[in-house]
Design a protein around this motif. Sequence first.
Motif, PDB file in Angstrom:
ATOM      1  N   ALA A 173       1.072 -58.256  82.732  1.00  0.00           N
ATOM      2  CA  ALA A 173       1.718 -58.838  81.554  1.00  0.00           C
ATOM      3  C   ALA A 173       2.055 -60.307  81.792  1.00  0.00           C
ATOM      4  CB  ALA A 173       2.980 -58.052  81.208  1.00  0.00           C
ATOM      5  N   TYR A 174       2.505 -60.629  83.002  1.00  0.00           N
ATOM      6  CA  TYR A 174       2.843 -62.023  83.341  1.00  0.00           C
ATOM      7  C   TYR A 174       1.596 -62.900  83.271  1.00  0.00           C
ATOM      8  CZ  TYR A 174       4.640 -66.062  85.896  1.00  0.00           C
ATOM      9  OH  TYR A 174       4.992 -67.340  86.244  1.00  0.00           O
ATOM     10  N   GLU A 175       0.492 -62.421  83.844  1.00  0.00           N
ATOM     11  CA  GLU A 175      -0.748 -63.202  83.851  1.00  0.00           C
ATOM     12  C   GLU A 175      -1.286 -63.378  82.436  1.00  0.00           C
ATOM     13  OE1 GLU A 175      -1.897 -64.762  86.429  1.00  0.00           O
ATOM     14  OE2 GLU A 175      -0.379 -63.901  87.752  1.00  0.00           O
ATOM     15  N   ASP A 176      -1.164 -62.342  81.602  1.00  0.00           N
ATOM     16  CA  ASP A 176      -1.599 -62.439  80.206  1.00  0.00           C
ATOM     17  C   ASP A 176      -0.798 -63.504  79.466  1.00  0.00           C
ATOM     18  OD1 ASP A 176      -3.565 -60.570  80.458  1.00  0.00           O
ATOM     19  OD2 ASP A 176      -2.439 -58.923  79.542  1.00  0.00           O
ATOM     20  N   ALA A 177       0.521 -63.506  79.684  1.00  0.00           N
ATOM     21  CA  ALA A 177       1.390 -64.476  79.015  1.00  0.00           C
ATOM     22  C   ALA A 177       1.082 -65.893  79.491  1.00  0.00           C
ATOM     23  CB  ALA A 177       2.855 -64.138  79.285  1.00  0.00           C
ATOM     24  N   ALA A 178       0.854 -66.052  80.807  1.00  0.00           N
ATOM     25  CA  ALA A 178       0.539 -67.374  81.350  1.00  0.00           C
ATOM     26  C   ALA A 178      -0.791 -67.878  80.800  1.00  0.00           C
ATOM     27  CB  ALA A 178       0.484 -67.308  82.876  1.00  0.00           C
ATOM     28  N   GLU A 179      -1.752 -66.972  80.664  1.00  0.00           N
ATOM     29  CA  GLU A 179      -3.064 -67.349  80.130  1.00  0.00           C
ATOM     30  C   GLU A 179      -2.960 -67.742  78.661  1.00  0.00           C
ATOM     31  OE1 GLU A 179      -7.533 -65.600  80.714  1.00  0.00           O
ATOM     32  OE2 GLU A 179      -6.039 -64.217  79.926  1.00  0.00           O
ATOM     33  N   ALA A 180      -2.136 -67.024  77.917  1.00  0.00           N
ATOM     34  CA  ALA A 180      -1.961 -67.337  76.499  1.00  0.00           C
ATOM     35  C   ALA A 180      -1.329 -68.713  76.302  1.00  0.00           C
ATOM     36  CB  ALA A 180      -1.102 -66.263  75.832  1.00  0.00           C
ATOM     37  N   LEU A 181      -0.403 -69.081  77.196  1.00  0.00           N
ATOM     38  CA  LEU A 181       0.272 -70.376  77.103  1.00  0.00           C
ATOM     39  C   LEU A 181      -0.646 -71.538  77.465  1.00  0.00           C
ATOM     40  CD1 LEU A 181       3.773 -69.546  78.618  1.00  0.00           C
ATOM     41  CD2 LEU A 181       3.260 -70.091  76.238  1.00  0.00           C
ATOM     42  N   SER A 182      -1.691 -71.246  78.242  1.00  0.00           N
ATOM     43  CA  SER A 182      -2.593 -72.309  78.680  1.00  0.00           C
ATOM     44  C   SER A 182      -3.477 -72.829  77.552  1.00  0.00           C
ATOM     45  CB  SER A 182      -3.474 -71.818  79.829  1.00  0.00           C
ATOM     46  OG  SER A 182      -4.398 -70.841  79.373  1.00  0.00           O
ATOM     47  N   ASN A 183      -3.645 -72.024  76.489  1.00  0.00           N
ATOM     48  CA  ASN A 183      -4.459 -72.406  75.321  1.00  0.00           C
ATOM     49  C   ASN A 183      -5.918 -72.698  75.683  1.00  0.00           C
ATOM     50  OD1 ASN A 183      -2.293 -72.271  73.465  1.00  0.00           O
ATOM     51  ND2 ASN A 183      -1.583 -74.288  74.134  1.00  0.00           N
TER      52      ASN A 183
END
Length: 215
Positions: A104-114
Amino acid sequence: MKCGKRNRYAALLAAVLLSLCTPAWAAEPKQELSYILLLKAQRLDREESLAAATVAARVAMEAGRREGVNGIKARLDGGTLLVNLLFKQGKYAEARAAAEEQVAYEDAAEALSNGRRFRNYHSAKLLGVAIEASMRAGERAEVTRLQEKLFAVGRPYSGLWRLTPDEPRLRYELAGLSLPLMVGQWKLTEFEPADKRDFSARVRYTQALVNVVVY
């Protein structure tokens, strides 16, 4: 004589003022870098100090997160070590929870990277251990749910692969191939669809692995 006393008082006053003016950071212990914390956790693991290594691995992972780009290795390797240590100690529910938290953390970080979203192999490996841990804990319902996550992380081409958890089966529409998600104690723990037409896909089933290690 009076001059000597005044000098002593002046020196004492200067020392007091200097201590009051000392910056707060000078009194605080310097935080260790995440990769140093990771090395400590790995050493404790090699020494079979599993409880201490588990704590140290979590500390290293969290430090890596705080350091951002500079802490990627500790974030990923520390998190992987944490999941494996929990698994080795038979704490299967905790191992699953730790793996899912990291995904979940990696998914959120990836989403923020755009940026463009790529297949996350680290998350896929963690989910494989989470599936194995859930099976060991007798949580068969969790196994199916995690296999759905594993399928999503694999990012297969739309229309080629399809997951039908109600059956439950993994289908490759182009070849009419249908694979079960679980057969007895065997279950799907790895799914890596082909990136290109001439490439091969990878599907792996495991049964009661001992001391699973993720790389």
